[in-house]
Design a protein around this motif. Structure first.
Motif, PDB file in Angstrom:
ATOM      1  N   ILE A   1       0.833  -1.207   0.000  1.00  0.00           N
ATOM      2  CA  ILE A   1       0.000   0.000   0.000  1.00  0.00           C
ATOM      3  C   ILE A   1       0.867   1.257   0.000  1.00  0.00           C
ATOM      4  O   ILE A   1       0.655   2.179  -0.802  1.00  0.00           O
ATOM      5  N   SER A   2       1.854   1.314   0.896  1.00  0.00           N
ATOM      6  CA  SER A   2       2.737   2.485   0.964  1.00  0.00           C
ATOM      7  C   SER A   2       3.531   2.648  -0.326  1.00  0.00           C
ATOM      8  O   SER A   2       3.712   3.761  -0.831  1.00  0.00           O
ATOM      9  N   GLY A   3       4.004   1.523  -0.870  1.00  0.00           N
ATOM     10  CA  GLY A   3       4.762   1.571  -2.116  1.00  0.00           C
ATOM     11  C   GLY A   3       3.937   2.065  -3.277  1.00  0.00           C
ATOM     12  O   GLY A   3       4.415   2.826  -4.127  1.00  0.00           O
ATOM     13  N   GLN A   4       2.660   1.663  -3.325  1.00  0.00           N
ATOM     14  CA  GLN A   4       1.797   2.120  -4.418  1.00  0.00           C
ATOM     15  C   GLN A   4       1.572   3.626  -4.340  1.00  0.00           C
ATOM     16  O   GLN A   4       1.600   4.328  -5.352  1.00  0.00           O
ATOM     17  N   VAL A   5       1.352   4.141  -3.130  1.00  0.00           N
ATOM     18  CA  VAL A   5       1.135   5.579  -2.959  1.00  0.00           C
ATOM     19  C   VAL A   5       2.353   6.366  -3.431  1.00  0.00           C
ATOM     20  O   VAL A   5       2.229   7.361  -4.165  1.00  0.00           O
ATOM     21  N   LEU A   6       3.546   5.916  -3.027  1.00  0.00           N
ATOM     22  CA  LEU A   6       4.770   6.598  -3.444  1.00  0.00           C
ATOM     23  C   LEU A   6       4.980   6.475  -4.951  1.00  0.00           C
ATOM     24  O   LEU A   6       5.404   7.434  -5.612  1.00  0.00           O
ATOM     25  N   ALA A   7       4.672   5.298  -5.514  1.00  0.00           N
ATOM     26  CA  ALA A   7       4.860   5.095  -6.951  1.00  0.00           C
ATOM     27  C   ALA A   7       3.931   5.989  -7.768  1.00  0.00           C
ATOM     28  O   ALA A   7       4.333   6.543  -8.792  1.00  0.00           O
ATOM     29  N   ILE A   8       2.677   6.127  -7.325  1.00  0.00           N
ATOM     30  CA  ILE A   8       1.746   7.016  -8.024  1.00  0.00           C
ATOM     31  C   ILE A   8       2.299   8.432  -8.054  1.00  0.00           C
ATOM     32  O   ILE A   8       2.285   9.110  -9.088  1.00  0.00           O
ATOM     33  N   THR A   9       2.808   8.884  -6.907  1.00  0.00           N
ATOM     34  CA  THR A   9       3.362  10.233  -6.816  1.00  0.00           C
ATOM     35  C   THR A   9       4.551  10.409  -7.750  1.00  0.00           C
ATOM     36  O   THR A   9       4.646  11.401  -8.479  1.00  0.00           O
ATOM     37  N   PHE A  10       5.473   9.437  -7.747  1.00  0.00           N
ATOM     38  CA  PHE A  10       6.663   9.534  -8.588  1.00  0.00           C
ATOM     39  C   PHE A  10       6.304   9.495 -10.077  1.00  0.00           C
ATOM     40  O   PHE A  10       6.892  10.221 -10.881  1.00  0.00           O
ATOM     41  N   VAL A  11       5.357   8.635 -10.454  1.00  0.00           N
ATOM     42  CA  VAL A  11       4.960   8.552 -11.863  1.00  0.00           C
ATOM     43  C   VAL A  11       4.376   9.874 -12.332  1.00  0.00           C
ATOM     44  O   VAL A  11       4.735  10.397 -13.405  1.00  0.00           O
ATOM     45  N   GLN A  12       3.473  10.440 -11.549  1.00  0.00           N
ATOM     46  CA  GLN A  12       2.819  11.698 -11.927  1.00  0.00           C
ATOM     47  C   GLN A  12       3.839  12.832 -12.055  1.00  0.00           C
ATOM     48  O   GLN A  12       3.869  13.560 -13.058  1.00  0.00           O
ATOM     49  N   LEU A  13       4.667  12.995 -11.047  1.00  0.00           N
ATOM     50  CA  LEU A  13       5.611  14.123 -11.034  1.00  0.00           C
ATOM     51  C   LEU A  13       6.711  13.960 -12.079  1.00  0.00           C
ATOM     52  O   LEU A  13       7.071  14.922 -12.773  1.00  0.00           O
ATOM     53  N   SER A  14       7.270  12.751 -12.185  1.00  0.00           N
ATOM     54  CA  SER A  14       8.355  12.544 -13.142  1.00  0.00           C
ATOM     55  C   SER A  14       7.863  12.665 -14.582  1.00  0.00           C
ATOM     56  O   SER A  14       8.556  13.216 -15.444  1.00  0.00           O
ATOM     57  N   THR A  15       6.648  12.171 -14.850  1.00  0.00           N
ATOM     58  CA  THR A  15       6.082  12.306 -16.198  1.00  0.00           C
ATOM     59  C   THR A  15       5.844  13.768 -16.541  1.00  0.00           C
ATOM     60  O   THR A  15       6.115  14.216 -17.674  1.00  0.00           O
ATOM     61  N   LYS A  16       5.357  14.536 -15.588  1.00  0.00           N
ATOM     62  CA  LYS A  16       5.163  15.969 -15.796  1.00  0.00           C
ATOM     63  C   LYS A  16       6.490  16.653 -16.097  1.00  0.00           C
ATOM     64  O   LYS A  16       6.585  17.505 -17.001  1.00  0.00           O
ATOM     65  N   LEU A  17       7.549  16.275 -15.383  1.00  0.00           N
ATOM     66  CA  LEU A  17       8.868  16.878 -15.598  1.00  0.00           C
ATOM     67  C   LEU A  17       9.456  16.498 -16.953  1.00  0.00           C
ATOM     68  O   LEU A  17      10.157  17.299 -17.572  1.00  0.00           O
ATOM     69  N   VAL A  18       9.196  15.268 -17.406  1.00  0.00           N
ATOM     70  CA  VAL A  18       9.668  14.866 -18.730  1.00  0.00           C
ATOM     71  C   VAL A  18       9.082  15.786 -19.795  1.00  0.00           C
ATOM     72  O   VAL A  18       9.791  16.268 -20.693  1.00  0.00           O
ATOM     73  N   GLN A  19       7.793  16.062 -19.695  1.00  0.00           N
ATOM     74  CA  GLN A  19       7.136  16.920 -20.676  1.00  0.00           C
ATOM     75  C   GLN A  19       7.611  18.364 -20.565  1.00  0.00           C
ATOM     76  O   GLN A  19       7.749  19.056 -21.573  1.00  0.00           O
ATOM     77  N   GLN A  20       7.876  18.810 -19.353  1.00  0.00           N
ATOM     78  CA  GLN A  20       8.345  20.178 -19.162  1.00  0.00           C
ATOM     79  C   GLN A  20       9.776  20.377 -19.651  1.00  0.00           C
ATOM     80  O   GLN A  20      10.185  21.500 -19.938  1.00  0.00           O
ATOM     81  N   ASN A  21      10.531  19.274 -19.747  1.00  0.00           N
ATOM     82  CA  ASN A  21      11.924  19.357 -20.195  1.00  0.00           C
ATOM     83  C   ASN A  21      12.088  19.069 -21.682  1.00  0.00           C
ATOM     84  O   ASN A  21      13.173  18.689 -22.134  1.00  0.00           O
ATOM     85  N   GLY A  22      11.012  19.255 -22.457  1.00  0.00           N
ATOM     86  CA  GLY A  22      11.145  19.219 -23.906  1.00  0.00           C
ATOM     87  C   GLY A  22      10.622  18.002 -24.615  1.00  0.00           C
ATOM     88  O   GLY A  22      10.476  18.021 -25.850  1.00  0.00           O
ATOM     89  N   PHE A  23      10.313  16.926 -23.891  1.00  0.00           N
ATOM     90  CA  PHE A  23       9.799  15.724 -24.552  1.00  0.00           C
ATOM     91  C   PHE A  23       8.287  15.665 -24.324  1.00  0.00           C
ATOM     92  O   PHE A  23       7.783  14.885 -23.513  1.00  0.00           O
ATOM     93  N   ALA A  24       7.547  16.492 -25.039  1.00  0.00           N
ATOM     94  CA  ALA A  24       6.101  16.635 -24.839  1.00  0.00           C
ATOM     95  C   ALA A  24       5.322  15.658 -25.712  1.00  0.00           C
ATOM     96  O   ALA A  24       4.523  16.055 -26.578  1.00  0.00           O
TER      97      ALA A  24
END
Length: 335
Positions: A65-88
């Motif tokens: 449960i704890s791992g899923q919560v952290l993974a959701i957060t990391f996926v959302q934030l890291s994906t957003k950063l990928v798009q913000q850094n030029g790979f949209a």
């Protein structure tokens, strides 16, 4: 035969409590900014409270449960950063996630005995194809739609607002489960009603904040629409996954697959549908741009892919352990 039981009382209490917290949070002034140390402390306390609430499921359940919560957060934030850094290219990002999930789950599934039970030579190929089309393909289609719409929505709205929209996922999951014979206590329906009211207030304020910050109202609505579309796909997909691992009253022929077996069966179709959508929506351009990604985008893409693999496995294990509705409730703590 054993019928998949309704959520335990702690899950129902979690629904009501989280919904109240989200409603109260919407009333906090927009100008309130928490210090980093206070935000970190609050996050640690939330994880600790989550572990305490689900302690009855043992250490493996708490870690999942704890791992899923952290993974959701990391996926959302890291994906957003990928798009913000030029790979949209959100569809291509999702396709990369699909590929790694396929590879890892195939490796894990081959370590399990008799994972190809439903494709053995004892049955006719047509029967296997019918079974696969009925049981697996709908999940693959919904999973593809869920991930691509969710990833694309991050181009227009923030990861936090996207997660807030997703608080309704347990509500829709519960409604769909009820249609398939799942029974819920009165208190659970009270929590559902509070969640709907709270999410409506928060989404309205979130949209207003986006327009105040200069975001086009039409683009913000597009992002919200994609987030809501992903929400519906995710809810139906979760219930269908639950039906393949745990028995419902209306489905006495449940194959009772393990989480890794189910992922291994769905991943090839998910990758195929994702590839088709990527080529239709974005063409070949993102594949040509991958070698020219900057270091920040490449690093964030790798982080998002690893998190997506972990999220897929832990999410499936939680559905198997808790049921579709309770698993979605646990996952919403990432907000």
């Amino acid at each position: 035969p054993r019928v998949h039981s309704c959520p335990i009382l702690s899950d129902i209490e979690t629904t009501v409590t989280m919904s109240l917290i989200q409603t109260i949070a919407s009333l906090i002034p927009n100008t309130l900014v928490l210090p980093h140390w206070l935000a970190l402390t609050f996050s640690v306390l939330i994880i600790g409270g989550l572990a305490y609430a689900y302690r009855s499921h043992g250490i493996k359940g708490v870690v999942a449960i704890s791992g899923q919560v952290l993974a959701i957060t990391f996926v959302q934030l890291s994906t957003k950063l990928v798009q913000q850094n030029g790979f949209a290219y959100p569809s291509c990002i999702a396709l990369i996630h699909f590929f790694f999930v396929w590879v890892v789950t195939h490796i894990l599934a081959t370590c399990e005995a008799d994972w190809t039970l439903y494709f053995s030579d004892k049955e006719a190929l047509s029967k296997n194809a019918t079974w696969y089309s009925k049981r697996i393909l709908p999940i693959a289609v919904l999973q593809t739609a869920n991930v691509i719409m969710n990833t694309t929505s991050l181009k227009y709205i923030g990861a936090g607002f996207n997660s807030i929209i997703g608080i309704l996922c347990p509500v829709l999951t519960a409604l769909i489960s009820a249609l398939l014979g799942r029974r819920f206590a009165v208190l659970a329906w009270l929590g559902i009603a509070i969640a709907i009211a709270g999410d409506a207030v928060i989404s309205r304020e979130g949209l207003r904040n986006l327009t105040v910050e200069g975001q086009s109202a039409s683009l913000a609505l597009l992002g919200m629409s994609l987030g809501i579309g992903a929400l519906f796909a995710r809810s139906i997909r979760s219930v269908l996954m639950d039906c393949q691992m745990n028995q419902y009253e209306s489905d006495q022929d449940c194959p009772k697959l393990s989480p890794t077996k189910l992922l291994a069966l769905t991943s090839p179709a998910v990758f195929f549908f994702g590839l088709v959508l990527t080529l239709v929506l974005e063409g070949l351009e993102p594949f040509f741009q991958i070698p020219y990604m900057n270091f920040e985008a490449a690093t964030m893409l790798a982080c998002s892919a690893v998190s997506a693999v972990f999220l897929s496995i832990m999410g499936m294990c939680l559905i198997k352990m808790l049921g579709a509705t309770a698993a979605q409730i646990a996952g919403k703590v990432n907000i």
